[in-house]
Write a protein that holds these residues in place. Structure first.
Motif, PDB file in Angstrom:
ATOM      1  N   LEU A 242      -0.122  56.963   6.803  1.00  0.00           N
ATOM      2  CA  LEU A 242      -1.242  57.635   7.467  1.00  0.00           C
ATOM      3  C   LEU A 242      -0.747  58.763   8.368  1.00  0.00           C
ATOM      4  O   LEU A 242      -1.338  59.845   8.394  1.00  0.00           O
ATOM      5  N   GLY A 243       0.330  58.543   9.089  1.00  0.00           N
ATOM      6  CA  GLY A 243       0.865  59.576   9.974  1.00  0.00           C
ATOM      7  C   GLY A 243       1.474  60.741   9.227  1.00  0.00           C
ATOM      8  O   GLY A 243       1.087  61.902   9.438  1.00  0.00           O
ATOM      9  N   PHE A 244       2.422  60.444   8.345  1.00  0.00           N
ATOM     10  CA  PHE A 244       3.055  61.526   7.581  1.00  0.00           C
ATOM     11  C   PHE A 244       2.049  62.201   6.657  1.00  0.00           C
ATOM     12  O   PHE A 244       2.071  63.413   6.461  1.00  0.00           O
ATOM     13  N   GLY A 245       1.141  61.396   6.089  1.00  0.00           N
ATOM     14  CA  GLY A 245       0.115  61.954   5.215  1.00  0.00           C
ATOM     15  C   GLY A 245      -0.830  62.881   5.956  1.00  0.00           C
ATOM     16  O   GLY A 245      -1.224  63.934   5.438  1.00  0.00           O
ATOM     17  N   ALA A 246      -1.192  62.509   7.179  1.00  0.00           N
ATOM     18  CA  ALA A 246      -2.079  63.356   7.984  1.00  0.00           C
ATOM     19  C   ALA A 246      -1.402  64.691   8.281  1.00  0.00           C
ATOM     20  O   ALA A 246      -2.051  65.756   8.200  1.00  0.00           O
ATOM     21  N   VAL A 247      -0.125  64.662   8.589  1.00  0.00           N
ATOM     22  CA  VAL A 247       0.606  65.913   8.860  1.00  0.00           C
ATOM     23  C   VAL A 247       0.653  66.775   7.599  1.00  0.00           C
ATOM     24  O   VAL A 247       0.384  67.980   7.645  1.00  0.00           O
ATOM     25  N   ALA A 248       0.979  66.160   6.461  1.00  0.00           N
ATOM     26  CA  ALA A 248       1.057  66.909   5.202  1.00  0.00           C
ATOM     27  C   ALA A 248      -0.297  67.511   4.836  1.00  0.00           C
ATOM     28  O   ALA A 248      -0.389  68.678   4.432  1.00  0.00           O
ATOM     29  N   ALA A 249      -1.355  66.726   4.979  1.00  0.00           N
ATOM     30  CA  ALA A 249      -2.691  67.218   4.634  1.00  0.00           C
ATOM     31  C   ALA A 249      -3.160  68.292   5.610  1.00  0.00           C
ATOM     32  O   ALA A 249      -3.707  69.327   5.185  1.00  0.00           O
ATOM     33  N   LEU A 250      -2.929  68.093   6.893  1.00  0.00           N
ATOM     34  CA  LEU A 250      -3.332  69.076   7.898  1.00  0.00           C
ATOM     35  C   LEU A 250      -2.651  70.421   7.647  1.00  0.00           C
ATOM     36  O   LEU A 250      -3.277  71.476   7.811  1.00  0.00           O
ATOM     37  N   ALA A 251      -1.406  70.380   7.221  1.00  0.00           N
ATOM     38  CA  ALA A 251      -0.661  71.616   6.965  1.00  0.00           C
ATOM     39  C   ALA A 251      -1.345  72.495   5.917  1.00  0.00           C
ATOM     40  O   ALA A 251      -1.184  73.720   5.924  1.00  0.00           O
TER      41      ALA A 251
END
Length: 185
Positions: free
Chosen positions: A115-124
Motif C-alpha cells: 500500500l505504501g510503495f504502491g501509493a507512491v508509484a501511483a501518485l507519481a
C-alpha cells in the motif's frame, strides 16, 4: 586470465552485479523517472506475492512475471504501474483467503508495504513530471532499505532476490535523480 579471487567474488555477488546491470538496462531510453514507477510497483508486488504464497523461492518467478507484464505494457505503450499493483492486490487477497495472517512480517507487513510503495508509484503518475520522478526515486531508495532488511533477516523473499533488488532499486534511484537534475525543464 581472471584471478580466482575476482571470479569467486563475482560468483558470490552475481545478484548485486545483475541488479546493477538490470538498472542500466531498464533505464535505456528513459524519458523521465516516472517511467520507472512500474519497477517500484513490481518490487512491492514480488514481496507480497512471496508472503501470500509463503514461499521465498517464488521471488524469481514473480519477478520475471512482473518483467513480462511491464514489457508488454511498454510494447503496447501502456503504463503498467496500476496493472502490476492490481496483481499485487490480487496476490494479497489470495493470501488472505488462504488464511496466511502469520507471521506478522509476512502478509500483514507486506500488505502495508504494498500500500505504501504502491501509493507512491501511483501518485507519481498524476503529479508534475519532476516531482513524480523524485517520488519514484525516493520510493526506490526506501525499497532498497526494505530489501536490505529482508536480505539480513533472510525471510519473505530469497536472499538472492533481495540482494538483486537492493542494487537494482538503489542504482535506478540514483540514475533517476541524476537524469532529473541534469535534464532541462
Amino acid at each position: 586470465m581472471t584471478p580466482p579471487a575476482v571470479t569467486d567474488a563475482a560468483r558470490r555477488r552475481w545478484p548485486a552485479l545483475a541488479g546493477i546491470a538490470f538498472a542500466a538496462l531498464v533505464s535505456i531510453g528513459m524519458a523521465s523517472g516516472v517511467d520507472q514507477a512500474p519497477v517500484l510497483a513490481a518490487a512491492a508486488t514480488v514481496y507480497i506475492g512471496c508472503a501470500a504464497l509463503q514461499k521465498p523461492r517464488a521471488a524469481w518467478p514473480l519477478f520475471f512475471g512482473s518483467v513480462v507484464v511491464i514489457t508488454i505494457g511498454k510494447v503496447l505503450d501502456v503504463d503498467a504501474t496500476l496493472i502490476v499493483l492490481g496483481c499485487g492486490l490480487a496476490l494479497g487477497l489470495y493470501g488472505l483467503l488462504r488464511g496466511v495472517v502469520r507471521p506478522g512480517y509476512g502478509l500483514p507487513l507486506q500488505t502495508v508495504a504494498l500500500l505504501g510503495f504502491g501509493a507512491v508509484a501511483a501518485l507519481a503518475l498524476f503529479v508534475d513530471t519532476d516531482l513524480g520522478a523524485y517520488l519514484v526515486a525516493a520510493g526506490l531508495l526506501a525499497h532498497s532499505a526494505w530489501d536490505l532488511h529482508h536480505y539480513r533477516a533472510d525471510r519473505v523473499v530469497s536472499r538472492s532476490l533481495a540482494e538483486f533488488c537492493l542494487l537494482l532499486d538503489a542504482s535506478l534511484a540514483v540514475l533517476i535523480v541524476v537524469m532529473t537534475v541534469v535534464s532541462p525543464g
